[in-house]
Motif scaffolding. Structure first.
Motif, PDB file in Angstrom:
ATOM      1  N   GLN A 286     -28.784  40.217 -29.598  1.00  0.00           N
ATOM      2  CA  GLN A 286     -27.947  41.409 -29.591  1.00  0.00           C
ATOM      3  C   GLN A 286     -28.797  42.678 -29.557  1.00  0.00           C
ATOM      4  O   GLN A 286     -28.485  43.632 -28.839  1.00  0.00           O
ATOM      5  CB  GLN A 286     -27.040  41.415 -30.829  1.00  0.00           C
ATOM      6  N   GLN A 287     -29.877  42.702 -30.332  1.00  0.00           N
ATOM      7  CA  GLN A 287     -30.756  43.870 -30.341  1.00  0.00           C
ATOM      8  C   GLN A 287     -31.404  44.087 -28.980  1.00  0.00           C
ATOM      9  O   GLN A 287     -31.553  45.222 -28.518  1.00  0.00           O
ATOM     10  CB  GLN A 287     -31.825  43.714 -31.426  1.00  0.00           C
ATOM     11  N   ARG A 288     -31.811  43.004 -28.338  1.00  0.00           N
ATOM     12  CA  ARG A 288     -32.413  43.135 -27.009  1.00  0.00           C
ATOM     13  C   ARG A 288     -31.424  43.714 -26.011  1.00  0.00           C
ATOM     14  O   ARG A 288     -31.783  44.565 -25.186  1.00  0.00           O
ATOM     15  CB  ARG A 288     -32.912  41.767 -26.528  1.00  0.00           C
ATOM     16  N   GLN A 289     -30.192  43.254 -26.081  1.00  0.00           N
ATOM     17  CA  GLN A 289     -29.178  43.775 -25.174  1.00  0.00           C
ATOM     18  C   GLN A 289     -28.960  45.259 -25.402  1.00  0.00           C
ATOM     19  O   GLN A 289     -28.828  46.038 -24.451  1.00  0.00           O
ATOM     20  CB  GLN A 289     -27.874  42.986 -25.354  1.00  0.00           C
ATOM     21  N   ASP A 290     -28.934  45.670 -26.687  1.00  0.00           N
ATOM     22  CA  ASP A 290     -28.778  47.090 -26.999  1.00  0.00           C
ATOM     23  C   ASP A 290     -29.937  47.903 -26.438  1.00  0.00           C
ATOM     24  O   ASP A 290     -29.748  48.971 -25.835  1.00  0.00           O
ATOM     25  CB  ASP A 290     -28.714  47.294 -28.509  1.00  0.00           C
ATOM     26  N   VAL A 291     -31.157  47.419 -26.654  1.00  0.00           N
ATOM     27  CA  VAL A 291     -32.330  48.156 -26.193  1.00  0.00           C
ATOM     28  C   VAL A 291     -32.345  48.267 -24.675  1.00  0.00           C
ATOM     29  O   VAL A 291     -32.660  49.326 -24.111  1.00  0.00           O
ATOM     30  CB  VAL A 291     -33.626  47.498 -26.707  1.00  0.00           C
ATOM     31  N   LEU A 292     -31.992  47.208 -23.975  1.00  0.00           N
ATOM     32  CA  LEU A 292     -31.982  47.264 -22.512  1.00  0.00           C
ATOM     33  C   LEU A 292     -30.944  48.264 -22.005  1.00  0.00           C
ATOM     34  O   LEU A 292     -31.152  48.902 -20.966  1.00  0.00           O
ATOM     35  CB  LEU A 292     -31.726  45.868 -21.938  1.00  0.00           C
ATOM     36  N   GLN A 293     -29.844  48.416 -22.743  1.00  0.00           N
ATOM     37  CA  GLN A 293     -28.893  49.465 -22.386  1.00  0.00           C
ATOM     38  C   GLN A 293     -29.528  50.841 -22.561  1.00  0.00           C
ATOM     39  O   GLN A 293     -29.339  51.743 -21.737  1.00  0.00           O
ATOM     40  CB  GLN A 293     -27.634  49.346 -23.258  1.00  0.00           C
ATOM     41  N   ASP A 294     -30.278  51.012 -23.652  1.00  0.00           N
ATOM     42  CA  ASP A 294     -30.948  52.292 -23.899  1.00  0.00           C
ATOM     43  C   ASP A 294     -32.057  52.567 -22.897  1.00  0.00           C
ATOM     44  O   ASP A 294     -32.289  53.718 -22.508  1.00  0.00           O
ATOM     45  CB  ASP A 294     -31.531  52.311 -25.310  1.00  0.00           C
ATOM     46  N   VAL A 295     -32.784  51.521 -22.493  1.00  0.00           N
ATOM     47  CA  VAL A 295     -33.916  51.698 -21.583  1.00  0.00           C
ATOM     48  C   VAL A 295     -33.472  52.347 -20.274  1.00  0.00           C
ATOM     49  O   VAL A 295     -34.188  53.185 -19.705  1.00  0.00           O
ATOM     50  CB  VAL A 295     -34.616  50.344 -21.318  1.00  0.00           C
ATOM     51  N   VAL A 296     -32.301  51.978 -19.798  1.00  0.00           N
ATOM     52  CA  VAL A 296     -31.780  52.584 -18.568  1.00  0.00           C
ATOM     53  C   VAL A 296     -31.710  54.098 -18.720  1.00  0.00           C
ATOM     54  O   VAL A 296     -32.016  54.854 -17.790  1.00  0.00           O
ATOM     55  CB  VAL A 296     -30.386  52.005 -18.234  1.00  0.00           C
ATOM     56  N   ILE A 297     -31.342  54.552 -19.928  1.00  0.00           N
ATOM     57  CA  ILE A 297     -31.226  55.986 -20.184  1.00  0.00           C
ATOM     58  C   ILE A 297     -32.578  56.599 -20.510  1.00  0.00           C
ATOM     59  O   ILE A 297     -32.979  57.624 -19.945  1.00  0.00           O
ATOM     60  CB  ILE A 297     -30.225  56.233 -21.332  1.00  0.00           C
ATOM     61  N   TRP A 298     -33.315  55.989 -21.449  1.00  0.00           N
ATOM     62  CA  TRP A 298     -34.618  56.528 -21.863  1.00  0.00           C
ATOM     63  C   TRP A 298     -35.566  56.730 -20.689  1.00  0.00           C
ATOM     64  O   TRP A 298     -36.279  57.727 -20.623  1.00  0.00           O
ATOM     65  CB  TRP A 298     -35.282  55.579 -22.857  1.00  0.00           C
ATOM     66  N   SER A 299     -35.622  55.762 -19.795  1.00  0.00           N
ATOM     67  CA  SER A 299     -36.612  55.797 -18.716  1.00  0.00           C
ATOM     68  C   SER A 299     -36.283  56.834 -17.642  1.00  0.00           C
ATOM     69  O   SER A 299     -37.113  57.100 -16.778  1.00  0.00           O
ATOM     70  CB  SER A 299     -36.747  54.419 -18.072  1.00  0.00           C
ATOM     71  N   ARG A 300     -35.077  57.439 -17.726  1.00  0.00           N
ATOM     72  CA  ARG A 300     -34.669  58.404 -16.697  1.00  0.00           C
ATOM     73  C   ARG A 300     -34.346  59.788 -17.250  1.00  0.00           C
ATOM     74  O   ARG A 300     -34.234  60.736 -16.478  1.00  0.00           O
ATOM     75  CB  ARG A 300     -33.441  57.867 -15.953  1.00  0.00           C
ATOM     76  N   LYS A 301     -34.179  59.918 -18.562  1.00  0.00           N
ATOM     77  CA  LYS A 301     -33.747  61.191 -19.118  1.00  0.00           C
ATOM     78  C   LYS A 301     -34.885  62.208 -19.155  1.00  0.00           C
ATOM     79  O   LYS A 301     -36.068  61.842 -19.162  1.00  0.00           O
ATOM     80  CB  LYS A 301     -33.148  61.008 -20.520  1.00  0.00           C
ATOM     81  N   GLN A 302     -34.518  63.480 -19.182  1.00  0.00           N
ATOM     82  CA  GLN A 302     -35.479  64.557 -19.319  1.00  0.00           C
ATOM     83  C   GLN A 302     -35.454  65.078 -20.757  1.00  0.00           C
ATOM     84  O   GLN A 302     -34.415  65.062 -21.412  1.00  0.00           O
ATOM     85  CB  GLN A 302     -35.148  65.706 -18.357  1.00  0.00           C
ATOM     86  N   TYR A 303     -36.595  65.543 -21.209  1.00  0.00           N
ATOM     87  CA  TYR A 303     -36.682  66.115 -22.549  1.00  0.00           C
ATOM     88  C   TYR A 303     -36.224  67.568 -22.506  1.00  0.00           C
ATOM     89  O   TYR A 303     -36.752  68.375 -21.744  1.00  0.00           O
ATOM     90  CB  TYR A 303     -38.119  66.039 -23.061  1.00  0.00           C
ATOM     91  N   LEU A 304     -35.218  67.901 -23.318  1.00  0.00           N
ATOM     92  CA  LEU A 304     -34.733  69.270 -23.410  1.00  0.00           C
ATOM     93  C   LEU A 304     -35.171  69.855 -24.745  1.00  0.00           C
ATOM     94  O   LEU A 304     -34.718  69.404 -25.806  1.00  0.00           O
ATOM     95  CB  LEU A 304     -33.200  69.302 -23.308  1.00  0.00           C
TER      96      LEU A 304
END
Length: 330
Positions: A286-304
């Motif tokens: 379950q934790q891996r699935q959560d992290v992979l969902q986050d990775v899609v966002i983390w790897s593309r987001k910009q720091y504001l």
């Protein structure tokens, strides 16, 4: 991000990854480093550059171990775990030649090394290891590499809203307030989550979690599931690789369940010794699935640097500023 390598303790490897007579090589904090155990079980993490003439000490370049010492492939200088040159082919030793080594700390077989601003030594310590009690399952470990930064991943500890929106948690609410004491940030929250077990039944888990954050490389989460009476613990270890990529390592354990408050599908038919390992695998998945969902966002987001509607994010960023050479940039 303001700076790719915030000051702090960062994961290197587990003790089982360092069998004696084996040299581990990795890119860590933008440096080529090696790690090993000597004959007396002492651990060393060092920059893989020979201070004599700059040769690469990694095994891929010919670096090797001999009787617990690191041997340079270029001129045969030998370095012990303190970084001292213990012997050369031309004499017994050379005190003027010293390997750069990093301070290390071990927690339940997990090895961390200190990265300091401008090379300074440790400014604070990691927590004492949890008691080595019987009844905990073995550690489940998983690592994913992606473009990211440890400040962004650790920010999840105060971002309650994303738990609902990204991961589908229900009834997420903070317990108390986020507390900060120098390098330690603690965040506690409760939530409920419905999940299907073994393809048989859908059950709702009622979870209380307390996160202990020591800098941006070490997060330890205590988990208690009320409806079963299950205790678990989770390490979330974010480690910069080269300034662009990070390794995020998840490590989980579950305590033995002799008399669960309710029976989960299939668990009543298992011996007691198998219940915690099975639930640990479920939690890890379950934790891996959560992290992979986050990775899609983390790897593309910009720091504001000045986000809108920040809530506790501003408090968190004030906490993070202490780990950078120029806090004004955070």
């Amino acid at each position: 991000m303001p700076f790719p390598f915030p000051e702090g303790w960062y994961f290197i490897a587990s003790r089982q990854d360092l069998p004696k007579a084996r040299l581990l090589q990795k890119t860590w904090m933008g440096r080529n480093v090696v790690a090993w155990r000597d004959e007396n079980d002492r651990i060393c993490v060092a920059e893989a550059v020979c201070p004599h003439l700059g040769a690469d000490l990694a095994p891929a370049a010919g670096g090797r171990l001999s009787k617990g010492r690191l041997v340079c492939p270029f001129h045969g200088f030998e370095f012990d775990t303190s970084g001292s040159c213990a012997a050369t082919p031309f004499g017994d030793s050379s005190r003027s030649v010293r390997l750069r080594v990093f301070e290390t700390r071990e927690i339940l077989g997990l090895i961390f090394a200190w990265w300091g601003i401008e090379g300074r030594g440790p400014q604070w310590s990691l927590p004492e290891a949890p008691p080595e009690e019987n009844g905990w399952s073995r550690m489940e470990t998983w690592t994913v590499r992606f473009p990211g930064h440890p400040q962004e991943t650790t920010e999840n500890s105060v971002d309650m809203a994303h738990l609902r929106y990204v991961h589908g948690y229900d009834n997420v609410h903070r317990v108390g307030t986020t507390s900060i004491d120098r390098h330690l940030l603690e965040s506690r929250f409760d939530f409920k989550r419905a999940r299907r077990i073994a393809g048989i039944a859908t059950l709702t888990f009622d979870v209380s979690a307390k996160a202990h954050i020591y800098g941006l490389g070490y997060s330890f989460v205590e988990i208690h599931e009320r409806s079963i009476g299950m205790d678990a613990r989770l390490w979330v270890l974010a480690t910069p690789v080269d300034g662009a990529l990070i390794d995020l390592t998840l490590i989980s354990q579950v305590r033995e369940m002799r008399s669960p408050s309710r029976w989960l599908a299939g668990l009543r038919f298992l011996p007691t010794r198998l219940r915690a390992p099975l639930m640990n695998k479920f939690i890890a998945l379950q934790q891996r699935q959560d992290v992979l969902q986050d990775v899609v966002i983390w790897s593309r987001k910009q720091y504001l640097p000045r986000p809108r509607f920040y809530g506790e994010i501003l408090l968190y960023r004030d906490y993070c500023a202490q780990f950078y050479p120029d806090p004004e940039l955070v």
